[in-house]
Design a protein around this motif. Structure first.
Motif, mmCIF file in Angstrom:
data_model
loop_
_atom_site.group_PDB
_atom_site.id
_atom_site.type_symbol
_atom_site.label_atom_id
_atom_site.label_comp_id
_atom_site.label_asym_id
_atom_site.label_seq_id
_atom_site.Cartn_x
_atom_site.Cartn_y
_atom_site.Cartn_z
ATOM 1 N N TYR A 88 32.501 10.291 -27.674
ATOM 2 C CA TYR A 88 30.992 10.030 -27.864
ATOM 3 C C TYR A 88 29.991 10.892 -27.917
ATOM 4 O O TYR A 88 28.837 10.829 -28.359
ATOM 5 N N ARG A 89 30.157 12.597 -27.387
ATOM 6 C CA ARG A 89 29.193 13.386 -27.495
ATOM 7 C C ARG A 89 29.453 13.911 -29.093
ATOM 8 O O ARG A 89 29.883 15.209 -29.142
ATOM 9 N N CYS A 90 29.216 13.183 -30.127
ATOM 10 C CA CYS A 90 29.453 13.341 -31.411
ATOM 11 C C CYS A 90 28.774 14.145 -32.238
ATOM 12 O O CYS A 90 28.799 14.488 -33.420
ATOM 13 N N GLY A 137 33.834 5.786 -27.949
ATOM 14 C CA GLY A 137 33.228 5.713 -26.756
ATOM 15 C C GLY A 137 34.262 5.653 -25.575
ATOM 16 O O GLY A 137 33.911 5.785 -24.433
ATOM 17 N N ILE A 138 35.412 5.123 -25.840
ATOM 18 C CA ILE A 138 36.431 4.946 -24.844
ATOM 19 C C ILE A 138 37.074 6.373 -24.708
ATOM 20 O O ILE A 138 37.611 6.924 -25.597
ATOM 21 N N VAL A 139 37.070 6.835 -23.354
ATOM 22 C CA VAL A 139 37.476 8.256 -23.037
ATOM 23 C C VAL A 139 38.934 8.257 -23.510
ATOM 24 O O VAL A 139 39.910 7.307 -22.882
ATOM 25 N N ALA A 140 39.404 9.219 -24.084
ATOM 26 C CA ALA A 140 40.731 9.368 -24.949
ATOM 27 C C ALA A 140 40.980 8.354 -25.938
ATOM 28 O O ALA A 140 42.378 8.467 -26.541
ATOM 29 N N GLY A 169 37.687 15.458 -19.075
ATOM 30 C CA GLY A 169 37.978 14.308 -18.442
ATOM 31 C C GLY A 169 38.921 13.336 -18.910
ATOM 32 O O GLY A 169 39.970 13.092 -18.493
ATOM 33 N N ALA A 170 39.124 13.492 -20.294
ATOM 34 C CA ALA A 170 39.922 12.671 -21.209
ATOM 35 C C ALA A 170 41.412 13.202 -21.112
ATOM 36 O O ALA A 170 42.264 12.409 -21.360
ATOM 37 N N VAL A 171 41.655 14.524 -20.681
ATOM 38 C CA VAL A 171 42.710 15.104 -20.675
ATOM 39 C C VAL A 171 43.740 14.353 -19.466
ATOM 40 O O VAL A 171 44.710 14.035 -19.538
ATOM 41 N N ASN A 172 42.871 13.583 -18.625
ATOM 42 C CA ASN A 172 43.945 12.808 -17.613
ATOM 43 C C ASN A 172 44.217 11.245 -17.933
ATOM 44 O O ASN A 172 44.779 10.723 -17.141
ATOM 45 N N GLN A 173 43.632 10.986 -19.188
ATOM 46 C CA GLN A 173 44.117 9.644 -19.450
ATOM 47 C C GLN A 173 45.614 9.471 -20.008
ATOM 48 O O GLN A 173 46.126 10.466 -20.795
ATOM 49 N N GLY A 174 46.024 8.555 -19.853
ATOM 50 C CA GLY A 174 47.559 8.392 -20.093
ATOM 51 C C GLY A 174 47.814 8.195 -21.455
ATOM 52 O O GLY A 174 48.926 8.941 -21.923
ATOM 53 N N ARG A 198 33.966 21.558 -17.910
ATOM 54 C CA ARG A 198 34.034 21.344 -16.477
ATOM 55 C C ARG A 198 33.550 20.247 -15.721
ATOM 56 O O ARG A 198 33.846 19.984 -14.432
ATOM 57 N N TYR A 199 33.152 19.140 -16.567
ATOM 58 C CA TYR A 199 32.640 18.028 -15.669
ATOM 59 C C TYR A 199 32.851 16.935 -16.727
ATOM 60 O O TYR A 199 32.503 16.739 -17.755
ATOM 61 N N SER A 200 33.217 15.577 -16.069
ATOM 62 C CA SER A 200 33.461 14.309 -16.743
ATOM 63 C C SER A 200 32.321 13.293 -15.930
ATOM 64 O O SER A 200 32.468 13.320 -14.705
ATOM 65 N N GLY A 266 22.551 16.814 -18.866
ATOM 66 C CA GLY A 266 23.413 15.922 -18.161
ATOM 67 C C GLY A 266 24.664 15.188 -18.963
ATOM 68 O O GLY A 266 24.595 15.587 -20.025
ATOM 69 N N HIS A 267 25.124 14.346 -18.229
ATOM 70 C CA HIS A 267 26.286 13.817 -19.038
ATOM 71 C C HIS A 267 25.803 13.019 -20.177
ATOM 72 O O HIS A 267 26.132 13.049 -21.393
ATOM 73 N N SER A 268 24.646 12.440 -19.808
ATOM 74 C CA SER A 268 23.894 11.518 -20.913
ATOM 75 C C SER A 268 22.418 11.761 -20.464
ATOM 76 O O SER A 268 22.051 12.474 -19.370
#
Ligand SMILES: Cc1ncc(C[n+]2csc(CCOP(=O)(O)OP(=O)(O)O)c2C)c(N)n1
Length: 365
Positions: A88-90, A137-140, A169-174, A198-200, A266-268
Protein backbone atom coordinates in the motif's frame (compact mmCIF):
# COMPACT_ATOMS: atom_id res chain seq x y z
CA UNK A 1 28.84 -18.48 11.39
CA UNK A 2 28.25 -18.90 7.73
CA UNK A 3 25.41 -16.38 7.82
CA UNK A 4 27.55 -13.77 9.53
CA UNK A 5 30.38 -14.31 7.11
CA UNK A 6 28.07 -13.70 4.19
CA UNK A 7 26.59 -10.61 5.77
CA UNK A 8 29.99 -9.09 6.40
CA UNK A 9 31.01 -9.83 2.87
CA UNK A 10 28.05 -7.83 1.61
CA UNK A 11 28.89 -4.74 3.63
CA UNK A 12 32.60 -4.90 2.88
CA UNK A 13 31.97 -5.30 -0.81
CA UNK A 14 29.78 -2.22 -0.84
CA UNK A 15 32.18 -0.07 1.12
CA UNK A 16 32.20 2.58 -1.61
CA UNK A 17 29.13 1.66 -3.58
CA UNK A 18 29.54 4.56 -6.00
CA UNK A 19 32.55 2.61 -7.29
CA UNK A 20 30.48 -0.49 -8.06
CA UNK A 21 30.57 -1.10 -11.80
CA UNK A 22 26.88 -0.40 -12.26
CA UNK A 23 27.35 3.03 -10.65
CA UNK A 24 30.67 3.91 -12.27
CA UNK A 25 28.88 3.62 -15.61
CA UNK A 26 26.44 6.43 -14.69
CA UNK A 27 26.81 9.62 -16.71
CA UNK A 28 26.26 13.04 -15.14
CA UNK A 29 22.79 13.10 -16.70
CA UNK A 30 21.99 9.66 -15.25
CA UNK A 31 22.99 10.75 -11.76
CA UNK A 32 20.94 13.92 -11.97
CA UNK A 33 18.03 11.83 -13.17
CA UNK A 34 18.26 9.63 -10.07
CA UNK A 35 18.25 12.73 -7.88
CA UNK A 36 15.34 14.19 -9.86
CA UNK A 37 13.34 10.99 -9.41
CA UNK A 38 13.81 11.03 -5.64
CA UNK A 39 12.84 14.71 -5.49
CA UNK A 40 9.77 14.09 -7.62
CA UNK A 41 8.59 11.42 -5.20
CA UNK A 42 9.18 13.68 -2.22
CA UNK A 43 7.55 16.82 -3.66
CA UNK A 44 4.60 14.79 -4.96
CA UNK A 45 3.93 13.42 -1.50
CA UNK A 46 4.49 16.71 0.29
CA UNK A 47 1.91 18.34 -1.96
CA UNK A 48 -0.37 15.31 -1.57
CA UNK A 49 -0.15 15.55 2.21
CA UNK A 50 -0.96 19.27 2.27
CA UNK A 51 -3.97 18.68 0.00
CA UNK A 52 -5.10 15.81 2.21
CA UNK A 53 -4.85 18.06 5.24
CA UNK A 54 -6.84 20.64 3.26
CA UNK A 55 -9.70 18.12 3.06
CA UNK A 56 -9.32 17.32 -0.64
CA UNK A 57 -9.11 13.54 -0.28
CA UNK A 58 -10.80 10.82 1.66
CA UNK A 59 -9.45 7.58 3.10
CA UNK A 60 -5.84 7.31 4.15
CA UNK A 61 -2.59 8.00 2.40
CA UNK A 62 0.64 6.21 3.28
CA UNK A 63 3.71 8.35 2.68
CA UNK A 64 7.01 7.00 1.38
CA UNK A 65 9.05 10.07 2.34
CA UNK A 66 12.46 8.99 3.62
CA UNK A 67 12.61 5.79 1.55
CA UNK A 68 12.94 7.34 -1.94
CA UNK A 69 16.40 5.87 -2.62
CA UNK A 70 15.00 2.33 -2.55
CA UNK A 71 12.26 2.77 -5.18
CA UNK A 72 14.35 5.10 -7.36
CA UNK A 73 17.44 2.89 -7.11
CA UNK A 74 15.74 -0.44 -7.76
CA UNK A 75 13.46 0.77 -10.57
CA UNK A 76 16.33 2.55 -12.34
CA UNK A 77 17.64 -0.93 -13.18
CA UNK A 78 14.46 -2.34 -14.70
CA UNK A 79 14.77 -3.95 -18.08
CA UNK A 80 12.08 -4.73 -20.63
CA UNK A 81 10.83 -7.89 -18.91
CA UNK A 82 11.23 -6.86 -15.29
CA UNK A 83 7.99 -6.35 -13.38
CA UNK A 84 7.18 -4.55 -10.13
CA UNK A 85 4.57 -5.25 -7.50
CA UNK A 86 4.25 -3.67 -4.07
CA UNK A 87 2.08 -3.00 -1.01
CA UNK A 88 0.00 0.00 0.00
CA UNK A 89 2.98 2.41 0.39
CA UNK A 90 3.07 2.53 -3.39
CA UNK A 91 3.46 6.16 -4.52
CA UNK A 92 7.26 6.03 -4.67
CA UNK A 93 7.38 2.84 -6.72
CA UNK A 94 4.73 4.19 -9.09
CA UNK A 95 6.63 7.37 -9.89
CA UNK A 96 9.88 5.41 -10.07
CA UNK A 97 8.55 3.16 -12.86
CA UNK A 98 7.57 6.25 -14.82
CA UNK A 99 3.94 6.89 -13.96
CA UNK A 100 3.02 10.56 -14.26
CA UNK A 101 2.24 12.79 -11.32
CA UNK A 102 -1.06 13.72 -12.94
CA UNK A 103 -2.45 10.17 -13.01
CA UNK A 104 -1.13 9.50 -9.51
CA UNK A 105 -2.39 12.72 -7.92
CA UNK A 106 -5.78 12.34 -9.58
CA UNK A 107 -5.97 8.85 -8.07
CA UNK A 108 -5.30 10.28 -4.61
CA UNK A 109 -8.19 12.66 -5.25
CA UNK A 110 -10.44 9.79 -6.37
CA UNK A 111 -10.91 11.37 -9.79
CA UNK A 112 -11.80 9.63 -13.05
CA UNK A 113 -8.45 10.69 -14.58
CA UNK A 114 -6.55 8.72 -11.95
CA UNK A 115 -4.53 5.64 -12.89
CA UNK A 116 -7.22 3.39 -11.37
CA UNK A 117 -10.04 5.68 -12.53
CA UNK A 118 -10.38 7.05 -9.01
CA UNK A 119 -11.50 3.72 -7.60
CA UNK A 120 -8.25 2.69 -5.94
CA UNK A 121 -6.92 5.74 -4.12
CA UNK A 122 -3.58 5.93 -2.40
CA UNK A 123 -3.07 2.20 -1.89
CA UNK A 124 -3.90 1.01 -5.37
CA UNK A 125 -1.85 2.69 -8.06
CA UNK A 126 -1.58 0.45 -11.14
CA UNK A 127 0.09 0.69 -14.56
CA UNK A 128 0.38 -2.73 -16.23
CA UNK A 129 1.66 -0.96 -19.38
CA UNK A 130 4.70 0.02 -17.31
CA UNK A 131 5.05 -3.49 -15.83
CA UNK A 132 3.68 -2.09 -12.60
CA UNK A 133 1.23 -4.48 -10.96
CA UNK A 134 0.25 -2.19 -8.24
CA UNK A 135 -0.20 -1.39 -4.66
CA UNK A 136 -1.92 -4.04 -2.52
CA UNK A 137 -3.52 -3.47 0.86
CA UNK A 138 -3.34 -6.92 2.43
CA UNK A 139 0.00 -7.15 4.20
CA UNK A 140 2.17 -9.65 2.25
CA UNK A 141 -0.71 -10.25 -0.19
CA UNK A 142 1.57 -9.06 -2.97
CA UNK A 143 4.17 -11.74 -2.23
CA UNK A 144 2.32 -14.68 -3.85
CA UNK A 145 1.25 -12.38 -6.67
CA UNK A 146 4.90 -11.46 -7.21
CA UNK A 147 5.71 -15.15 -7.31
CA UNK A 148 3.04 -15.58 -9.98
CA UNK A 149 4.61 -12.81 -12.04
CA UNK A 150 7.96 -14.59 -11.78
CA UNK A 151 6.30 -17.85 -12.83
CA UNK A 152 4.78 -16.06 -15.82
CA UNK A 153 8.12 -14.61 -16.84
CA UNK A 154 9.77 -18.03 -16.68
CA UNK A 155 6.87 -19.78 -18.38
CA UNK A 156 7.17 -17.39 -21.29
CA UNK A 157 10.93 -17.93 -21.49
CA UNK A 158 11.70 -14.26 -20.92
CA UNK A 159 14.83 -12.82 -19.35
CA UNK A 160 13.12 -10.92 -16.57
CA UNK A 161 12.57 -10.63 -12.85
CA UNK A 162 9.61 -9.95 -10.61
CA UNK A 163 10.60 -7.21 -8.17
CA UNK A 164 8.32 -7.59 -5.18
CA UNK A 165 8.55 -4.94 -2.45
CA UNK A 166 7.41 -5.67 1.11
CA UNK A 167 7.81 -4.20 4.57
CA UNK A 168 9.52 -5.58 7.66
CA UNK A 169 6.08 -6.36 9.11
CA UNK A 170 5.05 -8.36 6.04
CA UNK A 171 8.05 -10.64 6.50
CA UNK A 172 6.23 -12.28 9.42
CA UNK A 173 3.21 -13.35 7.37
CA UNK A 174 2.91 -17.05 6.59
CA UNK A 175 2.21 -16.53 2.89
CA UNK A 176 5.70 -15.13 2.47
CA UNK A 177 7.29 -18.44 3.54
CA UNK A 178 5.16 -20.46 1.15
CA UNK A 179 6.48 -18.14 -1.54
CA UNK A 180 10.09 -18.64 -0.51
CA UNK A 181 9.69 -22.41 -0.61
CA UNK A 182 8.12 -22.39 -4.07
CA UNK A 183 10.49 -19.76 -5.45
CA UNK A 184 13.48 -21.85 -4.50
CA UNK A 185 11.95 -25.21 -5.39
CA UNK A 186 10.81 -24.06 -8.81
CA UNK A 187 13.77 -21.76 -9.59
CA UNK A 188 11.65 -18.66 -10.05
CA UNK A 189 13.16 -15.26 -10.89
CA UNK A 190 11.57 -13.33 -8.06
CA UNK A 191 13.37 -10.70 -5.97
CA UNK A 192 11.82 -9.97 -2.60
CA UNK A 193 12.86 -6.48 -1.55
CA UNK A 194 12.30 -5.87 2.14
CA UNK A 195 12.11 -2.16 2.92
CA UNK A 196 12.95 -2.37 6.59
CA UNK A 197 11.77 0.93 8.04
CA UNK A 198 11.70 -0.70 11.50
CA UNK A 199 7.97 -0.25 12.16
CA UNK A 200 4.74 -1.96 11.14
CA UNK A 201 2.09 0.58 11.97
CA UNK A 202 3.03 1.36 15.58
CA UNK A 203 4.88 -1.89 16.33
CA UNK A 204 8.66 -1.79 16.27
CA UNK A 205 10.81 -4.51 14.75
CA UNK A 206 12.16 -5.18 18.23
CA UNK A 207 8.68 -6.15 19.39
CA UNK A 208 7.65 -8.17 16.34
CA UNK A 209 10.67 -10.16 15.25
CA UNK A 210 12.73 -12.85 16.98
CA UNK A 211 15.81 -12.19 14.89
CA UNK A 212 16.17 -8.43 14.82
CA UNK A 213 19.40 -7.63 13.05
CA UNK A 214 18.72 -9.30 9.73
CA UNK A 215 15.43 -10.30 8.12
CA UNK A 216 16.84 -11.31 4.75
CA UNK A 217 18.87 -14.15 6.23
CA UNK A 218 15.64 -16.09 6.65
CA UNK A 219 16.24 -16.98 3.00
CA UNK A 220 18.99 -19.34 4.20
CA UNK A 221 16.36 -21.82 5.35
CA UNK A 222 15.14 -22.05 1.76
CA UNK A 223 18.52 -22.02 0.02
CA UNK A 224 17.87 -18.51 -1.28
CA UNK A 225 20.67 -15.98 -1.76
CA UNK A 226 20.21 -12.78 0.17
CA UNK A 227 21.87 -9.45 0.89
CA UNK A 228 21.38 -6.71 3.41
CA UNK A 229 22.39 -3.16 2.54
CA UNK A 230 22.06 0.49 3.44
CA UNK A 231 18.85 1.73 1.90
CA UNK A 232 19.65 5.39 2.44
CA UNK A 233 22.43 5.17 -0.15
CA UNK A 234 21.03 4.93 -3.68
CA UNK A 235 24.37 3.69 -5.00
CA UNK A 236 24.31 0.81 -2.57
CA UNK A 237 20.71 -0.02 -3.45
CA UNK A 238 21.65 -0.19 -7.13
CA UNK A 239 24.82 -2.23 -6.57
CA UNK A 240 23.04 -4.93 -4.59
CA UNK A 241 19.92 -4.98 -6.77
CA UNK A 242 21.92 -5.36 -9.95
CA UNK A 243 23.39 -8.64 -8.69
CA UNK A 244 19.96 -9.96 -7.81
CA UNK A 245 18.61 -9.02 -11.24
CA UNK A 246 21.54 -10.76 -12.93
CA UNK A 247 20.85 -13.87 -10.85
CA UNK A 248 17.20 -13.79 -11.86
CA UNK A 249 17.97 -13.23 -15.54
CA UNK A 250 20.86 -15.65 -15.89
CA UNK A 251 20.08 -18.40 -13.38
CA UNK A 252 16.35 -17.98 -12.84
CA UNK A 253 17.00 -17.98 -9.09
CA UNK A 254 15.26 -15.91 -6.40
CA UNK A 255 16.96 -13.40 -4.07
CA UNK A 256 15.93 -11.63 -0.89
CA UNK A 257 17.24 -8.09 -0.46
CA UNK A 258 16.85 -6.11 2.71
CA UNK A 259 17.36 -2.36 2.75
CA UNK A 260 17.36 -0.55 6.05
CA UNK A 261 15.43 2.66 5.69
CA UNK A 262 13.12 4.99 7.61
CA UNK A 263 9.82 6.71 7.02
CA UNK A 264 9.80 10.33 8.15
CA UNK A 265 6.03 10.42 8.65
CA UNK A 266 3.63 8.13 10.43
CA UNK A 267 2.31 4.81 9.17
CA UNK A 268 -0.44 6.75 7.39
CA UNK A 269 -1.89 10.23 7.70
CA UNK A 270 -3.74 8.89 10.73
CA UNK A 271 -0.58 9.12 12.83
CA UNK A 272 1.29 11.69 10.77
CA UNK A 273 1.77 13.79 13.87
CA UNK A 274 3.14 10.77 15.79
CA UNK A 275 0.28 10.90 18.26
CA UNK A 276 0.84 7.27 19.24
CA UNK A 277 4.27 8.15 20.60
CA UNK A 278 5.79 4.90 19.37
CA UNK A 279 8.87 6.73 18.09
CA UNK A 280 10.78 9.42 19.91
CA UNK A 281 11.16 12.91 18.43
CA UNK A 282 14.94 12.48 18.75
CA UNK A 283 14.91 9.32 16.64
CA UNK A 284 12.90 10.95 13.86
CA UNK A 285 15.12 14.03 13.94
CA UNK A 286 18.26 11.91 13.74
CA UNK A 287 17.02 10.06 10.65
CA UNK A 288 15.92 13.28 8.95
CA UNK A 289 19.20 15.01 9.70
CA UNK A 290 21.71 12.23 9.21
CA UNK A 291 20.09 9.56 7.04
CA UNK A 292 17.96 11.39 4.51
CA UNK A 293 18.60 9.68 1.16
CA UNK A 294 18.11 12.85 -0.88
CA UNK A 295 20.44 14.94 1.24
CA UNK A 296 23.03 12.15 1.25
CA UNK A 297 22.95 11.82 -2.53
CA UNK A 298 22.97 15.58 -2.98
CA UNK A 299 26.12 15.83 -0.82
CA UNK A 300 27.70 12.95 -2.73
CA UNK A 301 27.04 14.58 -6.11
CA UNK A 302 28.30 17.97 -4.92
CA UNK A 303 31.48 16.39 -3.56
CA UNK A 304 32.05 14.70 -6.94
CA UNK A 305 31.55 18.01 -8.76
CA UNK A 306 28.47 16.64 -10.56
CA UNK A 307 26.01 19.04 -8.92
CA UNK A 308 25.93 22.60 -7.58
CA UNK A 309 23.58 24.06 -4.96
CA UNK A 310 21.93 26.13 -7.71
CA UNK A 311 21.30 23.08 -9.87
CA UNK A 312 19.87 21.25 -6.90
CA UNK A 313 17.45 24.12 -6.21
CA UNK A 314 16.41 24.10 -9.86
CA UNK A 315 15.64 20.36 -9.87
CA UNK A 316 13.82 20.62 -6.57
CA UNK A 317 11.74 23.63 -7.69
CA UNK A 318 10.81 21.91 -10.95
CA UNK A 319 9.61 18.85 -9.03
CA UNK A 320 7.53 21.07 -6.73
CA UNK A 321 6.03 22.91 -9.74
CA UNK A 322 5.16 19.56 -11.35
CA UNK A 323 3.49 18.38 -8.14
CA UNK A 324 1.51 21.63 -7.80
CA UNK A 325 0.40 21.33 -11.43
CA UNK A 326 -0.72 17.75 -10.82
CA UNK A 327 -2.87 18.89 -7.88
CA UNK A 328 -4.48 21.50 -10.14
CA UNK A 329 -5.06 18.82 -12.77
CA UNK A 330 -6.65 16.57 -10.15
CA UNK A 331 -8.84 19.32 -8.78
CA UNK A 332 -10.12 20.19 -12.24
CA UNK A 333 -10.76 16.54 -13.17
CA UNK A 334 -14.23 15.01 -12.89
CA UNK A 335 -15.25 12.44 -10.33
CA UNK A 336 -16.03 9.00 -11.81
CA UNK A 337 -19.53 8.80 -13.20
CA UNK A 338 -21.79 6.92 -10.74
CA UNK A 339 -22.85 4.66 -13.61
CA UNK A 340 -19.24 3.37 -13.86
CA UNK A 341 -19.43 1.76 -10.44
CA UNK A 342 -19.96 -1.68 -11.95
CA UNK A 343 -17.06 -1.30 -14.38
CA UNK A 344 -13.55 -2.54 -13.58
CA UNK A 345 -14.88 -5.25 -11.33
CA UNK A 346 -12.89 -8.40 -11.98
CA UNK A 347 -15.80 -10.81 -11.81
CA UNK A 348 -18.02 -8.74 -14.07
CA UNK A 349 -15.36 -8.44 -16.75
CA UNK A 350 -14.31 -12.06 -16.74
CA UNK A 351 -17.60 -13.83 -16.19
CA UNK A 352 -18.13 -16.31 -18.97
CA UNK A 353 -15.04 -15.27 -20.93
CA UNK A 354 -12.31 -17.62 -22.12
CA UNK A 355 -9.75 -15.62 -20.12
CA UNK A 356 -11.76 -16.08 -16.97
CA UNK A 357 -12.23 -19.81 -17.57
CA UNK A 358 -8.58 -20.57 -18.33
CA UNK A 359 -6.86 -17.85 -16.27
CA UNK A 360 -5.09 -16.48 -19.34
CA UNK A 361 -4.73 -12.91 -18.17
CA UNK A 362 -1.00 -12.75 -17.92
CA UNK A 363 -0.25 -15.68 -20.24
CA UNK A 364 -2.32 -14.24 -23.03
CA UNK A 365 -0.55 -15.74 -26.00
C1 LIG B 1 -3.22 -9.30 6.56
C2 LIG B 1 -3.25 -7.93 7.14
N1 LIG B 1 -3.08 -7.77 8.47
C3 LIG B 1 -3.10 -6.53 9.01
C4 LIG B 1 -3.29 -5.43 8.22
C5 LIG B 1 -3.28 -4.05 8.85
N2 LIG B 1 -2.00 -3.39 8.51
C6 LIG B 1 -1.94 -2.52 7.50
S1 LIG B 1 -0.40 -1.96 7.27
C7 LIG B 1 0.23 -2.87 8.52
C8 LIG B 1 1.70 -2.80 8.89
C9 LIG B 1 2.65 -3.40 7.88
O1 LIG B 1 3.95 -2.95 8.09
P1 LIG B 1 5.14 -3.22 7.10
O2 LIG B 1 4.90 -4.49 6.35
O3 LIG B 1 6.40 -3.13 7.88
O4 LIG B 1 5.06 -2.05 6.02
P2 LIG B 1 5.34 -0.49 6.17
O5 LIG B 1 4.05 0.14 6.60
O6 LIG B 1 6.43 -0.33 7.17
O7 LIG B 1 5.71 -0.02 4.81
C10 LIG B 1 -0.78 -3.61 9.12
C11 LIG B 1 -0.57 -4.51 10.26
C12 LIG B 1 -3.48 -5.64 6.84
N3 LIG B 1 -3.66 -4.62 6.00
N4 LIG B 1 -3.42 -6.88 6.32
Amino acid sequence: MEILAKQNAVSAENHDSSEAEINRKLTTADQLELLRKMLQIRRFEQVGLSKYQGGKMSGFIHLYIGQESVAAGVCSLMGEHDHVITAYRCHGHALAVGMTMNECMAELYGKATGCSRGKGGSMHFFAPDKNYWGGHGIVAGQTPLGLGLAYGIKYKGLKGAALCFLGDGAVNQGAFYECLNMASLMDLPVIYIIENNRYSMGTSLERSSVVKNCLAERGEAFGIEWAQAKGEDINEVRAVTQKAIERAHNESRPTILEFDTYRHYGHSVADAKHKGGYRSAEEIEDYKKNHDPIQLYKRHLISKGVLTEEEYTKISDAAKAEADASAKFAEESPLPDPSSIFEDVYFEVDRGTEAGRTGKHFFND
